[in-house]
Enzyme design. Structure first.
Site, PDB file in Angstrom:
ATOM      1  N   ALA A 264       0.906  -1.253   0.020  1.00 48.00           N
ATOM      2  CA  ALA A 264       0.047  -0.059  -0.009  1.00 48.00           C
ATOM      3  C   ALA A 264       1.006   1.153   0.066  1.00 48.00           C
ATOM      4  O   ALA A 264       0.708   2.144  -0.842  1.00 48.00           O
ATOM      5  CB  ALA A 264      -0.911  -0.101   1.327  1.00 48.00           C
ATOM      6  N   ASP A 265       1.879   1.206   0.927  1.00 43.73           N
ATOM      7  CA  ASP A 265       2.695   2.603   0.826  1.00 43.73           C
ATOM      8  C   ASP A 265       3.443   2.712  -0.402  1.00 43.73           C
ATOM      9  O   ASP A 265       3.351   3.907  -0.904  1.00 43.73           O
ATOM     10  CB  ASP A 265       3.899   2.341   1.837  1.00 43.73           C
TER      11      ASP A 265
END
Length: 395
Positions: free
Chosen positions: A171-172
């Site tokens: 996600a990051d």
């Protein structure tokens, strides 16, 4: 690539920390932008201390992997003088990036509307966990949480396997790269209008976007599309490791797999003579594959499968991948020299422009390493800087 990097002359005020924001601003720095990283005096970015690391401590490899080609200004933003220094930087910046919780920038007097009054051309880039409005806007965002709430964590090749955290920060990284895209698009639009604008990306949205195929199938058919559960694909143990096989993009894939494995043509078996039947009887089919692959080593099976033009690869560790000849040919490992004199190694940007990768390789900064130089650029003399240091405004 030309000798002048694409973002040369651009100034970025980087208020981000952890991964989402720093991996985005690092790309900007890789391509020539002057990225000024604002950090808390005494502690700095969270990633300086996220993992115990001897001997480098706050200059550890994880922090270094996200913060090359940046300058560090250790600044107390809670002080009046520190806030004013930040305003002066923002007055002449092209981009300001933050990944605070929703409302933090506004409480600091740093909303887009406020900054646009003093700098109409500023690109105001925001990374959040869930967005800046809605029922979850106030919650702290984090990669693993985004995996969970977006449906990614629930997706498994085998529904009998226990739920688990994906061990790479999907996600990051995805949100960070989308943030870079948004910033670059806003810069292009500014060339036409002369005005800046807000750019926003969230971990949650990035995870939903990553599932674009699966999401469309569910939205339009309410059917669960699971590429990891395709009947002719999977991970199979061998006598000395494991391999992955993808039975796709072939006219008669099961026939070809059967030939490669040296077994009867399973495509003639009524249990597997259509995709519907293969999906229905996947467990039985995969059991046949597992039994056969377990009889020889990985190299043997890779050679056999490739002779039949079947997609396959060995399952390797990260260390093995980094040591691979292809990694070296692709120039994917870069070296830098830390101010301490130690050598740093990191993964390079994967973007190739004009046949080459950017080789800008300034080591990640020590906390507050460039504070004096940046203040001098703003017009502060040595005496004024010394006073600010004595008051703890800068470090």
């Amino acid at each position: 690539m030309s000798s002048t990097l694409p973002l040369s002359g651009m100034r970025v005020v980087d208020l981000t920390q952890a991964m989402l924001g720093p991996c985005a601003t690092q790309v900007l720095g890789d391509y020539g932008a002057d990225v000024i990283k604002i950090e808390r005096p005494g502690s700095g970015d969270l990633m300086r201390w996220a993992l115990p690391d001897d001997p480098d401590g706050p200059d550890n490899p994880v922090f270094g992997s996200l913060n090359r080609n940046k300058r560090s200004l250790a600044l107390d933003l809670k002080s009046t003088e520190g806030h004013q220094i930040l305003i002066e930087l923002l007055r002449h910046a092209d981009i300001v990036a933050n990944n605070f919780r929703a409302g933090v920038m506004e409480r600091m007097g740093l909303s887009y509307e406020q900054l646009a009054e003093i700098n109409p051309g500023i690109i105001y880039a925001v990374g959040t966990g869930f967005g800046r409005s809605g029922p979850n806007a106030h919650k702290g965002g984090q990669d693993i949480l985004a995996q969970a709430v977006s449906g990614v964590m629930a997706r498994r090749s085998n529904p009998d396997e226990p739920l688990s955290v994906y061990p790479t920060a999907l996600a990051d990284y995805a949100a960070g790269m989308h943030l870079v895209q948004g910033i670059l698009l806003a810069l292009l639009e500014r060339q036409q209008s002369g005005k800046g604008q807000e750019v926003e990306v969230s971990l949650y949205d990035a995870m939903l976007a990553m599932q674009m195929q699966e999401a469309s199938m569910w939205l339009m058919r309410e059917h669960d599309l699971n590429w990891g559960a395709m009947p002719l694909s999977g991970v199979f143990a061998t006598t000395d490791g494991a391999l992955v096989m993808v039975g796709a993009f072939k006219r008669h894939p099961l026939r070809d797999i059967s030939m490669a494995l040296g077994i009867e043509d399973l495509s003639q078996d009524p249990r597997f003579d259509s995709m519907r039947q293969m999906v229905k009887n996947r467990s039985e089919l995969q059991a046949i594959f597992r039994q056969r692959f377990s009889q020889q080593g990985t190299t043997y099976w890779i050679e056999v499968l490739e002779k039949h033009d079947l997609l396959c690869a060995p399952v390797r560790s990260l260390g093995e991948a980094l040591a691979d000849e292809q990694t070296a040919v692709n120039d994917m490992v870069m070296a830098m020299t830390h101010p301490s004199g130690s050598s740093l190694r990191a993964v390079a940007t994967p973007i190739v422009i004009g046949g080459t990768r950017t080789r800008r390789a300034e080591a990640p900064p020590r906390l507050g390493e460039h504070s004096d130089a940046i203040l001098a650029e703003l017009g502060y003399d040595a005496e004024a800087i010394a006073v600010l240091r004595s008051r703890g405004v800068v470090a």
